[in-house]
Design a protein around this motif. Structure first.
Motif, mmCIF file in Angstrom:
data_model
loop_
_atom_site.group_PDB
_atom_site.id
_atom_site.type_symbol
_atom_site.label_atom_id
_atom_site.label_comp_id
_atom_site.label_asym_id
_atom_site.label_seq_id
_atom_site.Cartn_x
_atom_site.Cartn_y
_atom_site.Cartn_z
ATOM 1 N N MET A 38 76.042 15.263 39.206
ATOM 2 C CA MET A 38 75.020 16.115 40.060
ATOM 3 C C MET A 38 75.765 16.293 41.290
ATOM 4 S SD MET A 38 72.611 15.704 38.010
ATOM 5 C CE MET A 38 71.990 14.507 36.624
ATOM 6 N N VAL A 39 75.605 17.539 41.943
ATOM 7 C CA VAL A 39 76.033 17.826 43.391
ATOM 8 C C VAL A 39 75.010 17.608 44.311
ATOM 9 C CG1 VAL A 39 77.957 19.103 41.967
ATOM 10 C CG2 VAL A 39 75.798 20.237 42.671
ATOM 11 N N GLU A 40 73.669 17.656 44.055
ATOM 12 C CA GLU A 40 72.912 17.586 45.182
ATOM 13 C C GLU A 40 71.510 17.440 44.414
ATOM 14 O OE1 GLU A 40 71.382 21.452 47.247
ATOM 15 O OE2 GLU A 40 73.112 22.241 46.421
ATOM 16 N N SER A 41 70.505 17.173 45.277
ATOM 17 C CA SER A 41 69.156 17.018 44.796
ATOM 18 C C SER A 41 68.354 17.278 46.095
ATOM 19 C CB SER A 41 68.978 15.577 44.146
ATOM 20 O OG SER A 41 68.984 14.411 45.203
ATOM 21 N N THR A 42 67.000 17.437 45.806
ATOM 22 C CA THR A 42 65.899 17.897 46.713
ATOM 23 C C THR A 42 64.576 17.498 46.296
ATOM 24 O OG1 THR A 42 65.169 19.343 48.179
ATOM 25 C CG2 THR A 42 65.508 20.045 45.986
ATOM 26 N N PHE A 43 63.603 17.635 46.947
ATOM 27 C CA PHE A 43 62.383 17.209 46.516
ATOM 28 C C PHE A 43 61.499 18.582 46.582
ATOM 29 C CE2 PHE A 43 62.194 12.740 46.113
ATOM 30 C CZ PHE A 43 63.460 12.128 46.896
ATOM 31 N N MET A 44 60.557 18.630 45.579
ATOM 32 C CA MET A 44 59.731 19.730 45.671
ATOM 33 C C MET A 44 58.246 19.200 45.573
ATOM 34 S SD MET A 44 59.811 22.553 42.681
ATOM 35 C CE MET A 44 58.881 24.213 42.739
ATOM 36 N N LEU A 100 70.938 34.364 23.585
ATOM 37 C CA LEU A 100 70.210 33.241 23.057
ATOM 38 C C LEU A 100 71.253 32.238 22.724
ATOM 39 C CD1 LEU A 100 67.513 34.528 20.430
ATOM 40 C CD2 LEU A 100 67.034 33.269 22.701
ATOM 41 N N GLY A 101 72.346 32.514 22.198
ATOM 42 C CA GLY A 101 73.575 31.618 21.758
ATOM 43 C C GLY A 101 73.990 31.018 23.190
ATOM 44 N N ALA A 102 74.241 31.574 24.094
ATOM 45 C CA ALA A 102 74.565 31.203 25.475
ATOM 46 C C ALA A 102 73.515 30.100 26.013
ATOM 47 C CB ALA A 102 74.942 32.301 26.354
ATOM 48 N N TYR A 103 72.335 30.442 26.052
ATOM 49 C CA TYR A 103 71.429 29.676 26.423
ATOM 50 C C TYR A 103 71.323 28.360 25.933
ATOM 51 C CZ TYR A 103 68.928 32.777 29.967
ATOM 52 O OH TYR A 103 68.880 33.471 31.003
ATOM 53 N N ALA A 104 71.342 28.422 24.364
ATOM 54 C CA ALA A 104 71.365 27.158 23.570
ATOM 55 C C ALA A 104 72.781 26.221 24.041
ATOM 56 C CB ALA A 104 71.400 27.554 22.218
ATOM 57 N N ASN A 105 73.948 26.818 24.250
ATOM 58 C CA ASN A 105 74.961 26.292 24.537
ATOM 59 C C ASN A 105 74.902 25.672 25.907
ATOM 60 O OD1 ASN A 105 76.404 27.237 22.441
ATOM 61 N ND2 ASN A 105 77.465 28.783 23.390
ATOM 62 N N GLY A 106 74.223 26.133 26.743
ATOM 63 C CA GLY A 106 73.919 25.554 28.146
ATOM 64 C C GLY A 106 73.032 24.441 28.053
ATOM 65 N N MET A 107 72.203 24.641 27.407
ATOM 66 C CA MET A 107 71.110 23.398 27.126
ATOM 67 C C MET A 107 71.936 22.096 26.354
ATOM 68 S SD MET A 107 68.197 23.926 28.605
ATOM 69 C CE MET A 107 69.420 24.884 29.799
ATOM 70 N N ARG A 108 72.783 22.382 25.436
ATOM 71 C CA ARG A 108 73.744 21.426 24.929
ATOM 72 C C ARG A 108 74.358 20.665 25.929
ATOM 73 N NH1 ARG A 108 78.936 23.671 22.374
ATOM 74 N NH2 ARG A 108 78.958 24.082 24.437
ATOM 75 N N ASP A 109 74.991 21.648 26.835
ATOM 76 C CA ASP A 109 75.844 21.011 27.759
ATOM 77 C C ASP A 109 75.114 20.260 28.872
ATOM 78 O OD1 ASP A 109 77.865 22.525 26.645
ATOM 79 O OD2 ASP A 109 77.913 24.180 27.947
ATOM 80 N N LEU A 110 74.049 20.782 29.325
ATOM 81 C CA LEU A 110 72.937 19.943 30.128
ATOM 82 C C LEU A 110 72.475 18.439 29.416
ATOM 83 C CD1 LEU A 110 71.533 19.653 32.597
ATOM 84 C CD2 LEU A 110 69.449 20.871 31.549
ATOM 85 N N LEU A 111 72.148 18.484 28.514
ATOM 86 C CA LEU A 111 71.896 17.362 27.586
ATOM 87 C C LEU A 111 73.020 16.317 27.381
ATOM 88 C CD1 LEU A 111 69.541 18.457 24.551
ATOM 89 C CD2 LEU A 111 68.786 17.504 27.131
ATOM 90 N N ALA A 112 74.207 16.911 27.334
ATOM 91 C CA ALA A 112 75.387 16.049 27.221
ATOM 92 C C ALA A 112 75.721 15.379 28.648
ATOM 93 C CB ALA A 112 76.642 16.986 26.914
ATOM 94 N N ILE A 113 75.658 16.245 29.716
ATOM 95 C CA ILE A 113 76.010 15.527 31.086
ATOM 96 C C ILE A 113 74.950 14.664 31.294
ATOM 97 C CG2 ILE A 113 75.666 16.211 33.246
ATOM 98 C CD1 ILE A 113 76.780 19.042 33.005
ATOM 99 N N LEU A 114 73.542 14.648 30.774
ATOM 100 C CA LEU A 114 72.444 13.607 31.186
ATOM 101 C C LEU A 114 72.672 12.398 30.209
ATOM 102 C CD1 LEU A 114 69.494 15.838 32.026
ATOM 103 C CD2 LEU A 114 71.178 14.993 33.627
ATOM 104 N N GLY A 115 73.490 12.613 29.201
ATOM 105 C CA GLY A 115 73.668 11.555 28.264
ATOM 106 C C GLY A 115 72.703 11.561 27.326
#
Length: 328
Positions: free
Chosen positions: A1-7, A80-95
């Motif tokens: 994670m590089v930063e966080s904020t509040f919404m 679509l394939g690139a978005y699926a890859n991006g979600m795989r990578d996000l889930l991997a980062i989040l464990g």
């Protein structure tokens, strides 16, 4: 994670760099993981009425897809394939090892692509007014793929013009004029085009799945691979963007899937009737088990060794004939 904020004073929006591009997401709650994927030109706030209630029982992850919301909007691959890859990578980062993928509209297409590319990561699919089931789509969506659309939006999103048009759209919705179903959500989408790079990203996204004749990327050719995948499909009976009549196709493409048609609802049933939507998700999660990943069975299916069995073992909740009576 590089930063966080509040919404909104309480919801924490986090950011992570994936392949050099900033991705925004919300992560809250605990328990089995629900990954919520928004539609084109929207962002994670489309889920704001359901995130907190679902987070009482589940870990809810709601990203802004690349090119949307607070995520980066680079000149990049928006397939679509690139978005699926991006979600795989996000889930991997989040464990996250596995998740139930919930996709609305274009996000439904991403969800189906994710399940196809990464069945070992996918427990269930919940498709909300999904793109990628049939061919038909609103003329407005087809228009967004046409040459000159970006230039037109450049003129229409000039601050003074945008304010007048946005106000007109919202007044039309408040007056319940004919043809104004979902116009308040469309006003938000229109407003988002003022962000640098947003319109170009949206047009590139749509050109990857829609042409002047409608959707050309559908689940039809690979739906047989979902035989063991629990699937729920939720649609608004008065959807003006992707017609709910496409629910007819679900029975043929994915036998055993649950189909819910929500009365007095348009393209955003999770916003129109959030409490009912939450109940549908909770019931689906409670009455199904995560899909097993069987590599050998996948090989058999790809070779054409299909059986008539449905490992989902779930009946369509509302008969297709009843669906037709609601829509017509």
């Amino acid at each position: 994670m590089v930063e966080s904020t509040f919404m909104n004073g309480s919801r924490r929006v986090r950011f992570v760099d994936i392949h050099g591009h900033r991705r925004a997401f919300v992560k809250t709650g605990s328990g089995p993981v629900l990954l919520l994927l928004h539609g084109v030109a929207c962002d994670h706030t489309t889920w704001d009425r359901v995130i907190a209630p679902l987070a009482t029982d589940y870990t809810v992850i709601a990203p802004d897809l690349l090119g949307h919301g607070q995520s980066a909007k680079p000149r990049a691959d928006y397939s679509l394939g690139a978005y699926a890859n991006g979600m795989r990578d996000l889930l991997a980062i989040l464990g996250v090892e596995r998740a139930t993928i919930v996709g609305h509209s274009f996000g439904g297409g991403v969800a189906m692509q994710f399940a196809y590319q990464f069945p070992e990561l996918t427990e269930r699919l919940i498709l909300v007014a999904p793109g990628g089931v049939g061919r038909e789509v609103s003329p407005m969506i087809r228009l967004a793929t046409a040459p000159g659309f970006k230039q037109l939006m450049g003129v229409l999103t000039v601050p003074g013009v945008r304010h007048v048009n946005r106000t007109g759209l919202r007044l039309a919705h408040a007056a319940r004029l004919p043809g104004t179903r979902d116009i308040d959500e469309i006003a938000k989408i229109y407003d988002s085009f003022a962000q640098p790079g947003a319109c170009a990203a949206v047009q590139q996204v749509l050109r990857g799945v829609v042409d002047r004749r409608g959707q050309f990327v559908t689940m039809a050719d690979r739906a047989y691979l979902t035989e063991s995948m629990p699937i729920s499909v939720v649609w608004g009976a008065q959807d003006p963007i992707i017609p709910a009549s496409q629910a007819h196709l679900v029975e043929r493409l994915a036998p055993g899937a649950q189909v819910e048609i929500i009365d007095d609802s348009g393209h955003f049933p999770h916003r129109d009737h959030s409490e009912q939507f939450i109940r549908i998700v909770q019931d689906f999660m409670a009455t199904t088990t995560p899909a097993p990943y069987d590599r050998e069975r996948t090989r058999e299916l790809l070779r054409g060794e299909r059986s008539s069995r449905s490992a989902r073992g779930r009946a369509v909740r509302r008969p297709i004939a009843a669906v037709a009576s609601l829509i017509n």
